[in-house]
Structure formats: C-alpha cells, structure tokens
Scaffold this active site. Structure first.
Site, PDB file in Angstrom:
ATOM      1  N   ARG A 240       0.851  -1.185   0.000  1.00 50.44           N
ATOM      2  CA  ARG A 240       0.000   0.000   0.000  1.00 50.44           C
ATOM      3  C   ARG A 240       0.889   1.238   0.000  1.00 50.44           C
ATOM      4  NH1 ARG A 240      -3.712  -2.778  -1.203  1.00 50.44           N
ATOM      5  NH2 ARG A 240      -5.831  -2.859  -0.305  1.00 50.44           N
ATOM      6  N   GLU A 270      -5.794   6.704  -5.538  1.00 44.42           N
ATOM      7  CA  GLU A 270      -5.985   5.872  -6.721  1.00 44.42           C
ATOM      8  C   GLU A 270      -7.391   6.093  -7.255  1.00 44.42           C
ATOM      9  OE1 GLU A 270      -3.049   2.129  -5.480  1.00 44.42           O
ATOM     10  OE2 GLU A 270      -5.216   1.829  -5.579  1.00 44.42           O
ATOM     11  N   HIS A 288      -2.260  -0.898  -9.664  1.00 47.30           N
ATOM     12  CA  HIS A 288      -2.717  -1.705  -8.534  1.00 47.30           C
ATOM     13  C   HIS A 288      -3.311  -3.029  -9.021  1.00 47.30           C
ATOM     14  CE1 HIS A 288      -4.424  -1.503  -4.169  1.00 47.30           C
ATOM     15  NE2 HIS A 288      -4.030  -2.714  -4.491  1.00 47.30           N
TER      16      HIS A 288
END
Length: 315
Positions: A240, A270, A288
């Site tokens: 993260r 994001e 991601h």
C-alpha cells in the site's frame, strides 16, 4: 435482501469461470446487483448504486464519507481484498452501525508472484528493452542485467505475502534479509536473516514492501530510510502507498540516477492523475494489479459470499 457489488461485475470474466462462488449468497435468496469497473463512477454515481443496498461489496474505488453518512439501509460492507482502510472510513461506518469485513488470504501467492516478477523485470531491464524496441531502437547499451541469485533481497514484513516472497527469493538463490516486529521462526530456519529496518534499507540490493496498513505502519517507510538506500538498489512496493511517508525521494533519486530502479503498483490516491513518474525509464508502474489473477479474484468473491452468508444466514 439486496447485495450490491459496487465496482466489480461478478457475472463476467474472470468471475464467471466459477459462478459457484456466489452460491452462499444465492442460498439466502438475495437479489445480487453487479456493476462494472469501467467507466470510473463518480461519488454521486456510487451513491446511486448503493443507496438501497443491505450489503455493499467493493474492491476498486473509495467511498466518500458523505456517501456513507447517507446510507440508511446498509448494515454490512465487504471489501474484496485487505487494506480496506484506504477505501472507506471505518470509524464512520462503526458510528453508523455498519459492519466492515474484508477477504483475508484470498491471494497471497498471487501478490508474491507479482512482486518477484517485478524484481525480474527490474534487474534484467526487461521493460526498458521493450520500450526501446517499441520505439524502433535496437540498442543493447545499458541493458546488462543482474541475476537475482547474486542479490541481497530485503523483505519488509513477513506475513502471508512477505513470507512467500522471502521463500521465493531464497529458492532463486538470493540471500534474504527481513524486518518484522514478529520474526517467523520457520523463515529464519530456512535462511532468512532478520535485521533492524535501518540495516535492511541501507544494505539491501532489493527492498520489497509487504506491510499491512494500520496506525503503526502508516508512513512507516520514512524519507530517511529511502535516502539511505544504496545507489545500485531497487525499490518495490506491491503493498500500500500509505506505508510510505512519501514517494517524492524515490522519484527524485530515480531522476538523479542515485537509485537504480523502482517498481510501484500502489499509489495514493488511486486512480492517479499525474503520470509524469511513469515516463521515467528506470521505473515500472502498474495500476494496482498485483492481486489480479483469475484464481485470486474468484477467491475474493467466494470469501465475501461466505462472510455474507454467515452474517445473514440462520442464527
């Protein structure tokens, strides 16, 4: 009862490869509504999707506080993955009486494989070579790589994912050092050497991050630690972005060529709106996707379905 998959179409691929993952929810007689990931919804559109949901399942897009405040019917939110703190305000949910669950252990190997894959791509300059060829440049200069077996591989956090990364790095012949507040005795017996975090950053050829996000790990990777990395080191984050105080020193050192390379799969916020860093030759970026394999994504739905069934089934 209405279950809304807010941002994942669980009736399409890859989920449709194993529709039985939804069986526990179907057994409840629930209405299941599913929305696709694209186009990216606004918060107003998210509210329209979930305003009458008893259960919300999300995995891609954050939910604003004002949306949660307006939820009068919702009693449960399930996050497809871990690290739900990045996507919603858990304290606010608790005040609203909304239970929040995640789907642990859905794809540890998936993320571990991706992290190792990024290291392969970095140390062998695979992405740089591909970019040159796409630009119609046949040029080998600067593409000489390094074998993973020659590296000191640093793993920050040796839980389910980090532990697998450490084992895979050992299997490739690397020397592995690790940091964790609770060292894994089996990993240590297998050859992983636990060291202080400062030593790991200062000495490792590869630093790969695998910490969960919580109050004690938020910003844990400080600017000072990043500045201490060797000039010929690689920085990898598939965990993260919140565990890193700032990516700024990483980006600066990449531009200055005082860091050999980096691979980053996670950002904050994001999706990102500034893609400048993606133009750097010595960085690999991705949106991601470390968790995204058919197996892992189906697992998230199966675990979420089981969780919902336990919550709403016969007491």
């Amino acid at each position: 009862m209405k279950v809304v998959f807010m941002d994942q179409d669980v009736f399409d691929l890859p989920y449709s490869k194993d529709p039985s993952a939804l069986d526990p929810i179907r057994a409840l007689g629930a209405e299941v509504v599913s929305y696709p990931e694209q186009p990216i919804p606004s918060q107003e559109e998210i509210y329209e999707r979930v305003s009458d949901a008893d259960v919300i399942v999300l995995g891609i897009f954050p939910v604003a506080d004002w949306v949660i405040e307006k939820l009068d019917r919702t009693k449960t939110i399930v996050f497809l993955g871990v690290g739900q703190q990045t996507f919603l305000n858990e304290a606010l949910c608790e005040r609203k009486g909304i239970k929040v669950f995640n789907t642990p252990n859905y794809g540890s190997n998936t993320v571990a494989e991706y992290a190792i894959g990024l290291v392969f791509a970095l140390v062998r300059n695979i992405c740089v070579a591909d970019r040159r060829m796409r630009a119609r440049h046949w040029e080998q200069y600067g593409l000489a790589g390094t074998e993973i077996s020659s590296l000191l591989f640093g793993v920050v956090g040796t839980g389910a994912i980090g532990g697998l990364v450490a084992r895979k790095a050992l299997a490739l012949g690397a020397r592995v050092v690790a940091f964790d507040l609770y060292p894994n005795e089996e990993l240590a017996a297998a050859g992983v050497r636990y060291v202080p975090i400062e030593e790991l950053f200062a000495t490792s050829d590869v630093v790969s991050l695998h910490l969960n996000v919580n109050d004690s790990t938020r910003g844990f990777v400080t600017r000072e630690l990043i500045e201490s990395m060797k000039k010929d080191a690689y920085f990898v984050n598939t965990a993260r972005a919140a565990i890193v105080e700032s990516y700024e020193p990483v980006y600066r050192r990449l531009r200055e060529r005082t860091l050999l390379g980096a691979a980053i799969d996670v950002f904050e916020p994001e999706p990102i709106d500034d893609f400048d860093v993606c133009e750097l030759e010595n960085v690999i970026t991705s949106p991601h996707i470390a968790y995204m394999t058919d197996t892992a994504m189906i697992n998230t739905v199966r675990i979420a379905s089981d969780r919902i069934a336990r919550e709403y089934g016969e007491k």
